[in-house]
Enzyme design. Structure first.
Site, short mmCIF file in Angstrom:
data_model
loop_
_atom_site.label_atom_id
_atom_site.label_comp_id
_atom_site.label_asym_id
_atom_site.label_seq_id
_atom_site.Cartn_x
_atom_site.Cartn_y
_atom_site.Cartn_z
N ASP A 175 6.21 -4.69 -5.20
CA ASP A 175 5.08 -4.19 -6.00
C ASP A 175 4.60 -2.84 -5.53
O ASP A 175 4.82 -2.45 -4.37
CB ASP A 175 3.93 -5.21 -5.97
CG ASP A 175 3.45 -5.54 -4.55
OD1 ASP A 175 4.29 -5.63 -3.64
OD2 ASP A 175 2.23 -5.69 -4.35
N GLU B 282 2.41 -7.75 -2.12
CA GLU B 282 1.92 -7.30 -0.81
C GLU B 282 0.66 -6.46 -0.98
O GLU B 282 -0.29 -6.54 -0.19
CB GLU B 282 2.99 -6.46 -0.08
CG GLU B 282 2.64 -6.12 1.37
CD GLU B 282 1.76 -4.90 1.57
OE1 GLU B 282 1.15 -4.77 2.65
OE2 GLU B 282 1.65 -4.07 0.65
ZN LIG Z 1 3.58 -1.06 1.38
#
Ligand SMILES: [Zn+2]
Length: 404
Positions: free
Chosen positions: A82, A146
């Protein structure tokens, strides 16, 4: 089949650009195109790939290169799929165009951290083409979410049966680029601690001078926070060896309360972001917060959330993985500096499992453009990173049985 370096370079750059062109950007990411792209790449390099979903629609892709001694603990090369949102109108070049200008590849994720995901795979492609065979199995994991804390990404992945079966001995994950020619290696993170102070107060008319108001309590608390903050600023400025990861940061981030200009609120709240360095005593800090509340006025209470304080990864001679890492970078003549990461990464979930993890982004002499506009990575740096990983992977993957 053996390809020449030029071919391999253009394959790598094309794959990097294609990955960058997938808009896996928050919020509401469809990870499907990332998964398909990575599966295709794994098939091309002839590596087994598995996709698991510890949480529905939050896939983790695991691409493995089997070692000759698959019973030895494996090496995990982690990256997240992401990226953070963009304001396209502020960019010089389209953030999902991955256009190349003056040898620089511009895109969201160019530094954080699609570069690294592709570098791992392209390094393995080259090692395979050179007929290298390692003792240990290498797993490349590509995790979701994340950038929003990893709660439904790495945090769940490390609890899965699949993760356990990977039998991981050590891990590499993201670090930060450096603006000079030293590579930065992160071996720990500060403990993130969020506190919301609730300050109750005497409600009433805004034209009076009532006692025990919420704002007085909030003011007292704010003074203590700002004094502590100023102390940390002084500490950081006074010692050139300290970096932001070595001091405590406290910042007021949210203020809430009140409804009308002439009405005293019955409560005001204030939220503070704290990052506690690994050298600080968590219990002491907890006591300090209690004291601040008690001293600031009647009835103040806190709602707190914090990460488990994962122990930093051992960077002494006791840790054979660290010694191998250090040897390899020394062999390559790279200058490195070890640091505590200022923010949070997925490494903390690995460290909480007792797995040594190093945060390393092979990017030097670049401005730090993570989460910023015009994020880019020079093509030459991207390619140099692949060579660095070739060396690191072959060295970490070849630690003999008796060493760990
Ligand atoms: Zn990162």
């Amino acid at each position: 089949m053996t390809s020449n370096t030029e071919d391999l370079d253009s394959i790598a750059v094309n794959n990097f650009r294609e990955y960058l062109q997938i808009p896996s950007v928050h919020p509401d990411i469809d990870y499907g195109p990332c998964v398909e792209f990575l599966q295709r790449l794994a098939n091309e390099i002839k590596l087994p790939v598995q996709v698991i979903e510890p949480v529905a629609s939050k896939p983790v892709v695991i691409i493995s290169w089997l070692g000759q001694s698959p019973n030895l603990p494996s090496v995990l090369l982690n990256s997240h799929m992401d990226v953070v949102p963009v304001m396209p109108e502020e960019w010089k070049h389209p953030p999902f165009g991955a256009e190349v200008h003056d040898g620089k590849i511009y895109a969201r994720g160019a530094q954080d951290m699609k570069c690294i995901g592709i570098q791992y795979l392209e390094a393995i492609r080259r090692l395979k083409e050179n007929n290298v065979q390692l003792q240990r199995t290498i797993h490349c994991s590509f995790v979701p979410d994340e950038e929003i804390g990893g709660a439904v990404g790495m945090k769940q992945f490390v609890k899965s049966k699949t993760f356990k079966e990977l039998n991981i001995g050590m891990a590499l994950d993201e670090g930060l680029p450096s603006v000079d020619d030293r590579f930065l290696v992160y071996y720990g993170e500060r403990c993130m601690w969020h506190v919301t102070f609730h300050c109750p107060g005497q409600p009433g008319h805004g034209s009076l001078l009532l006692k025990d108001t919420a704002a007085e309590k909030l003011h007292n608390l704010m003074s203590k926070i700002m004094a502590h903050r100023a102390e940390q600023v002084r500490l950081l400025d006074s010692d050139p060896d300290l970096t932001i990861g070595d001091v405590m940061t406290v910042n007021v981030t949210i203020l809430n309360g009140g409804q009308q200009a002439n009405v005293l609120p019955s409560e005001l709240t204030m939220t503070m972001d704290c990052r506690i360095p690994v050298t600080s005593d968590i219990n002491e800090w907890s006591k300090t917060l209690d004291t601040w509340c008690a001293e600031s006025g009647e009835g103040i209470y806190m709602v707190q959330s914090r990460f488990e304080n994962a122990k930093p990864t051992d960077i002494s001679e006791e840790n054979p993985y660290w010694m191998r890492f250090k040897e390899s970078v020394d062999d390559m003549g790279l200058q490195i500096e070890t640091r505590i990461f200022p923010g949070g990464t997925d490494s903390r979930f690995l460290r909480e499992m007792g797995i040594p993890a190093l945060g390393f982004s092979p990017i030097i002499n670049h401005p730090v453009l993570l989460h910023d506009t015009d994020e880019y990575l020079a093509e030459s740096m991207f390619l140099r990173g692949i060579e660095i990983y070739m060396k690191l992977i072959s060295s970490l993957g070849d630690i003999a049985n008796d060493e760990n």
